[in-house]
Design a protein around this motif. Structure first.
Motif, mmCIF file in Angstrom:
data_model
loop_
_atom_site.group_PDB
_atom_site.id
_atom_site.type_symbol
_atom_site.label_atom_id
_atom_site.label_comp_id
_atom_site.label_asym_id
_atom_site.label_seq_id
_atom_site.Cartn_x
_atom_site.Cartn_y
_atom_site.Cartn_z
ATOM 1 N N ASP A 140 0.829 -1.189 0.000
ATOM 2 C CA ASP A 140 0.000 0.000 0.000
ATOM 3 C C ASP A 140 0.875 1.255 0.000
ATOM 4 O OD1 ASP A 140 -1.435 2.229 1.844
ATOM 5 O OD2 ASP A 140 -2.951 1.075 0.748
ATOM 6 N N ALA A 158 -0.453 1.564 -8.975
ATOM 7 C CA ALA A 158 -1.781 1.428 -9.580
ATOM 8 C C ALA A 158 -2.783 1.169 -8.466
ATOM 9 C CB ALA A 158 -1.811 0.281 -10.594
ATOM 10 N N HIS A 159 -3.856 1.978 -8.457
ATOM 11 C CA HIS A 159 -4.931 1.793 -7.471
ATOM 12 C C HIS A 159 -4.400 1.826 -6.042
ATOM 13 C CE1 HIS A 159 -7.205 0.741 -11.041
ATOM 14 N NE2 HIS A 159 -6.409 -0.278 -11.261
ATOM 15 N N ARG A 181 -1.453 1.053 -4.873
ATOM 16 C CA ARG A 181 -0.483 0.031 -4.485
ATOM 17 C C ARG A 181 0.679 0.009 -5.474
ATOM 18 N NH1 ARG A 181 -2.037 -3.130 -0.375
ATOM 19 N NH2 ARG A 181 -4.235 -3.020 0.217
#
Length: 243
Positions: A71, A142-143, A145
């Motif tokens: 994360d 991405a997203h 992470r």
């Protein structure tokens, strides 16, 4: 328009007496509850690549592969904790280099950190030293992470190219600028400026300093002066995984 001088600083082994990526990796794995063997295994894997002659840019990519799925915000928060822990232990900075950085800032030079490390590790250092710009490796995300991929590590010629791009944007005077580095991969950086300083005892860099009449400054040994065990990080977190 009058062009501005800059001071370009490699970070690991130059500004700081450590390798930020590995010290942070040790801290992160401990904070996440991994045993000390996890860090030793990863460190040995990357050392074996270096010993086998794998280019530094590729070992850099291999390092960031271990972040796949991590994360982004959690890693950034841990990096802030890691930096505070390093300051608390002392001996983190090369005092001579930091004093030079402050002198450049007083003179009005643009202060630029140029590193193969990544922004999470470098942001607290840059803030603490009041650096103006950070040029570094940017792992793909991405997203929220990390993907574990890197487009291009900020190593070798990538440093020189990034400096030239910044020079065009910021109207810098490279011949009136100074660069600082400790490793052969910093040579493209050192060759971009009118003045350069070699930090440390690397034999090849000492020869380059002699050949180009560059000043040679000492560096504290992270092994003897700053060897903090993985166990110290484990104790700091009570050996418990972090959320």
């Amino acid at each position: 328009m009058r062009r501005r001088p800059a001071a370009f600083f490699d970070v690991d082994g130059t500004v700081i007496n450590a390798t930020s990526m590995f010290r942070f990796l040790e801290f992160r794995l401990a904070a996440e509850g991994h045993p000390p063997s996890a860090y030793r295994h990863e460190r040995q894997r990357l050392k074996a690549m270096t010993a086998a002659g794998v280019p530094r840019s590729e070992t850099n990519r291999a390092y960031f592969a271990s972040y796949a799925g991590a994360d982004v915000r959690a890693v950034a928060a841990l990096a802030e904790e890691w930096f505070r822990a390093e300051l608390d232990r002392g001996g983190f900075y090369n005092d001579q280099v930091v004093e030079a950085l402050r002198a450049h800032r007083r003179a009005g030079d643009l202060i630029v950190l140029v590193s193969g490390s990544f922004r999470d590790c470098l942001a607290p250092i840059a803030r603490h030293l009041d650096a103006d710009v950070v040029l570094c490796t940017d792992p793909e995300t991405a997203h929220g992470r990390y993907t574990g991929r890197v487009a291009r590590p900020m190593i070798g010629e990538a440093k020189a190219e990034a400096i030239h791009a910044l020079t065009d944007r910021a109207a810098l005077d490279l011949m009136a600028s100074t660069s600082y580095g400790d490793h052969v991969s910093d040579l493209p950086l050192l060759r971009t400026t009118g003045r350069a300083v070699v930090v440390g005892e690397d034999p090849e860099m000492r020869e380059q300093a002699r050949r180009h009449n560059w000043p040679l400054w000492p560096r504290l040994s992270p092994d003897s002066q700053l060897a903090h065990s993985h166990g110290s990080y484990v104790r700091a977190h009570d050996g418990k995984p972090r959320g």
